[in-house]
Design an enzyme around this catalytic site. Structure first.
Site, PDB file in Angstrom:
ATOM      1  N   SER A 121       0.847  -1.190   0.000  1.00 50.65           N
ATOM      2  CA  SER A 121       0.000   0.000   0.000  1.00 50.65           C
ATOM      3  C   SER A 121       0.876   1.230   0.000  1.00 50.65           C
ATOM      4  O   SER A 121       1.926   1.255   0.649  1.00 50.65           O
ATOM      5  CB  SER A 121      -0.902   0.008   1.246  1.00 50.65           C
ATOM      6  OG  SER A 121      -1.585   1.243   1.368  1.00 50.65           O
ATOM      7  N   HIS A 123      -0.633   4.077   0.974  1.00 47.35           N
ATOM      8  CA  HIS A 123      -1.460   4.915   1.847  1.00 47.35           C
ATOM      9  C   HIS A 123      -2.153   6.026   1.054  1.00 47.35           C
ATOM     10  O   HIS A 123      -2.221   7.170   1.497  1.00 47.35           O
ATOM     11  CB  HIS A 123      -0.621   5.512   2.986  1.00 47.35           C
ATOM     12  CG  HIS A 123       0.023   4.487   3.870  1.00 47.35           C
ATOM     13  ND1 HIS A 123      -0.705   3.609   4.650  1.00 47.35           N
ATOM     14  CD2 HIS A 123       1.334   4.173   4.080  1.00 47.35           C
ATOM     15  CE1 HIS A 123       0.123   2.819   5.316  1.00 47.35           C
ATOM     16  NE2 HIS A 123       1.362   3.123   4.976  1.00 47.35           N
ATOM     17  N   ARG A 126      -0.809   9.692   0.300  1.00 51.40           N
ATOM     18  CA  ARG A 126      -0.869  10.839   1.211  1.00 51.40           C
ATOM     19  C   ARG A 126       0.441  11.053   1.971  1.00 51.40           C
ATOM     20  O   ARG A 126       0.643  12.110   2.560  1.00 51.40           O
ATOM     21  CB  ARG A 126      -2.005  10.653   2.219  1.00 51.40           C
ATOM     22  CG  ARG A 126      -3.390  10.637   1.617  1.00 51.40           C
ATOM     23  CD  ARG A 126      -4.440  10.673   2.708  1.00 51.40           C
ATOM     24  NE  ARG A 126      -4.308   9.568   3.635  1.00 51.40           N
ATOM     25  CZ  ARG A 126      -4.906   8.391   3.482  1.00 51.40           C
ATOM     26  NH1 ARG A 126      -5.671   8.178   2.423  1.00 51.40           N
ATOM     27  NH2 ARG A 126      -4.760   7.436   4.374  1.00 51.40           N
ATOM     28  N   GLY A 155      -5.411  -0.410  -2.062  1.00 53.09           N
ATOM     29  CA  GLY A 155      -5.217   0.817  -2.823  1.00 53.09           C
ATOM     30  C   GLY A 155      -6.065   0.890  -4.072  1.00 53.09           C
ATOM     31  O   GLY A 155      -5.773   0.242  -5.072  1.00 53.09           O
ATOM     32  N   ARG A 158     -12.075  -0.305  -6.388  1.00 48.85           N
ATOM     33  CA  ARG A 158     -13.395   0.330  -6.537  1.00 48.85           C
ATOM     34  C   ARG A 158     -14.386  -0.547  -7.291  1.00 48.85           C
ATOM     35  O   ARG A 158     -15.591  -0.296  -7.247  1.00 48.85           O
ATOM     36  CB  ARG A 158     -13.258   1.679  -7.265  1.00 48.85           C
ATOM     37  CG  ARG A 158     -12.379   2.694  -6.544  1.00 48.85           C
ATOM     38  CD  ARG A 158     -13.015   3.133  -5.239  1.00 48.85           C
ATOM     39  NE  ARG A 158     -12.212   4.163  -4.579  1.00 48.85           N
ATOM     40  CZ  ARG A 158     -11.283   3.910  -3.673  1.00 48.85           C
ATOM     41  NH1 ARG A 158     -11.045   2.643  -3.313  1.00 48.85           N
ATOM     42  NH2 ARG A 158     -10.600   4.882  -3.109  1.00 48.85           N
TER      43      ARG A 158
END
Length: 226
Positions: A121, A123, A126, A155, A158
């Site tokens: 990942s 994150h 960010r 990550g 969707r």
């Protein structure tokens, strides 16, 4: 790269203009109401008292004066290290999974330190501006860990086809974050259940259209670089 960084709790925020006598008040809002902090200052110093009321300087300010604003600060001092991971492994028999690794050398080191699994990942980008997307890094990380070590991906999942790509590139499972929060906000528990139903349906449809009847049929050949 370290597994994670814990936000440091700063000390009381105070600059050169911090109040030194109780008669100097900080006010909160346009209505002029005295803030709780101002009342505490007045209570400590007393009205008209000559006693000085000093607020502590931030710890990171003291640690980094005359040097780096990052290295040597409380934030850096409290960040987990590989020794932290080794200590945690000694202290618990629970499964230990390390999240946020993006380099093959780091995942090998985490495995050797006793991690039971790794979550690839960035994150959501960010932490470091311009960091590489996590998905293209999966093949190299899988190669570094071998075929059986637990490897999860987090990550940008969707839709079902996103999960299929991650599994094809080496992940054994994916994590779903934002979609469940959106579904919960819109429809509560039923909304989350509906989202998971849609995600699973999309995933199975993508498998079928790629000629995969089983999870074991998913392999690297399904994904091409454009």
């Amino acid at each position: 790269m370290v597994p994670a960084l814990s936000p440091a709790r700063s000390g009381h925020v105070a600059g050169a203009g911090a109040p030194r006598r109780g008669g100097w008040l900080w006010r909160a809002g346009a209505d002029g109401r005295r803030s709780d902090q101002a009342r505490r200052i007045r209570a400590a110093a007393g009205r008209g008292s000559r006693q000085s009321c000093r607020l502590a300087a931030p710890r990171h300010q003291a640690a980094a004066q005359g040097g780096s604003l990052v290295f040597g600060s409380a934030l850096a001092a409290q960040a987990p290290t590989w020794q932290t991971l080794a200590w945690l492994r000694r202290e618990t028999a629970l499964p230990l999974v390390v999240k946020g690794l993006l380099h093959p050398d780091d995942v090998r080191r985490a495995r050797d330190a006793g991690a039971d699994g790794v979550i690839v990942s960035n994150h959501a980008g960010r932490v470091l501006d311009g960091v590489a997307p996590a998905l293209p890094l999966l093949p190299a990380i899988r190669a570094a860990l071998g075929p059986d070590f637990p490897l999860l991906f987090d990550g940008g999942i969707r839709r079902g086809s996103d999960a299929l790509k991650a599994l094809a590139l080496g992940a054994q499972a994916v994590l779903v974050g934002a979609p469940q929060l959106h579904a919960l906000a819109v429809g509560g528990m039923a909304g989350v259940a509906h989202m998971l139903h849609i995600l699973r349906t999309e995933f199975e449809l993508a498998m079928a259209q790629c000629g995969c009847a089983r999870i074991a049929d998913i392999d690297r050949e399904l994904v091409v670089a454009l």
